[in-house]
Design an enzyme around this catalytic site. Sequence first.
Site, PDB file in Angstrom:
ATOM      1  N   ILE A 168      51.322 -45.198   3.945  1.00  0.00           N
ATOM      2  CA  ILE A 168      50.657 -44.655   2.775  1.00  0.00           C
ATOM      3  C   ILE A 168      49.615 -43.663   3.279  1.00  0.00           C
ATOM      4  CG2 ILE A 168      51.085 -46.579   1.188  1.00  0.00           C
ATOM      5  CD1 ILE A 168      48.418 -47.748   1.836  1.00  0.00           C
ATOM      6  N   ASP A 169      49.299 -42.685   2.455  1.00  0.00           N
ATOM      7  CA  ASP A 169      48.419 -41.601   2.885  1.00  0.00           C
ATOM      8  C   ASP A 169      47.026 -42.104   3.251  1.00  0.00           C
ATOM      9  OD1 ASP A 169      50.458 -39.789   2.369  1.00  0.00           O
ATOM     10  OD2 ASP A 169      49.806 -39.470   0.299  1.00  0.00           O
ATOM     11  N   MET A 170      46.334 -41.318   4.063  1.00  0.00           N
ATOM     12  CA  MET A 170      44.999 -41.685   4.516  1.00  0.00           C
ATOM     13  C   MET A 170      44.079 -42.043   3.346  1.00  0.00           C
ATOM     14  SD  MET A 170      42.265 -39.448   6.777  1.00  0.00           S
ATOM     15  CE  MET A 170      41.936 -38.223   5.494  1.00  0.00           C
ATOM     16  N   THR A 214      44.878 -42.959   0.335  1.00  0.00           N
ATOM     17  CA  THR A 214      45.451 -43.928  -0.587  1.00  0.00           C
ATOM     18  C   THR A 214      45.144 -45.319  -0.042  1.00  0.00           C
ATOM     19  OG1 THR A 214      47.248 -42.444  -1.233  1.00  0.00           O
ATOM     20  CG2 THR A 214      47.579 -44.788  -1.656  1.00  0.00           C
ATOM     21  N   ARG A 265      52.104 -38.179  -5.540  1.00  0.00           N
ATOM     22  CA  ARG A 265      51.171 -37.061  -5.695  1.00  0.00           C
ATOM     23  C   ARG A 265      51.899 -35.795  -6.148  1.00  0.00           C
ATOM     24  NH1 ARG A 265      48.202 -37.085   0.005  1.00  0.00           N
ATOM     25  NH2 ARG A 265      46.895 -35.487  -0.982  1.00  0.00           N
TER      26      ARG A 265
END
Length: 303
Positions: free
Chosen positions: A137-139, A141, A237
């Site tokens: 998962i993104d930084m 998030t 996103r």
Amino acid sequence: MTLLNHTVSQEEKGLRIDKLLAKVNEDASRSQVQAWIKADLVKVDGEIVKSNYKCQEGTTITWEIPEVEELDVIPENIPIEIIYEDSDVLVVNKPRGMVVHPSAGHHSGTLVNAVLYQCKDLSGINGVIRPGIVHRIDMDTSGLLMVAKNDKAHVSLVDQLREKTVKRSYLAIVHGDITHDYGTIDAPLGRDPKDRQKMAVVDGGRNAVTHFEVIKRFGQYTYVKCVLETGRTHQIRVHLKYIGFPLAGDPKYGPRKTLEIDGQALHAAELGFEHPNTKEWLEFEVEAPEDFKKLLINLEKMS
């Protein structure tokens, strides 16, 4: 070596083998796959092939993922919330602002550094930089992430992701008033041809499907639940921006004028999967972080 195989379907006929294997191996880049091919680790019906080989329906591709070198990522005593752990898997609640694995500009302070301090044995399939990492998962998030502690568990979890049987739902706050209570965004994703640092909906991109449900409307903002059918880079996103409702606080895909939150208002709230060994269905849920909940309280007051 870890030996894997895949039978080419009718839909996959004609694809370059490096492109197909990058698609089949969710966490492997095309360059990694090409390295495997150059090392003669990839065969079609027992024969070594080159990267430009065009796949034929019904043939069986086998490939070996090489054993990793001795791990050179340093374990760090960073507090990390472990939701579940046994001899095969870990489930962690990643805080917003933490990178999942070391990369250029992020050599320490990552989830991998933190997990290695708590757990010495992780799967080696994804190499020395990403031990145990099955999905990301993104930084910016927050939320639930599963980590494999051995190669057998890793292969099982990746297979479940590929077969779309893993439950992954996210909470999000978006700009705009979504009028439909439910919806599905089915739009292929790939690198943005105008900005290689971004993803975009592009012709010929990888299949990507996001389902959403409105939880509450606040006039200029909407609180939604998103369920992933696929798990592409920046999928939620990009998909929400594509339909005109970008995430609040998203520095890459959202508007500059937004809610006060450090990073996108996106939280991986629910995670469910079949245990790689016991085959028991495991399901976990964690609340959104405090700054996310504070946004909801403020939006409630304003509406």
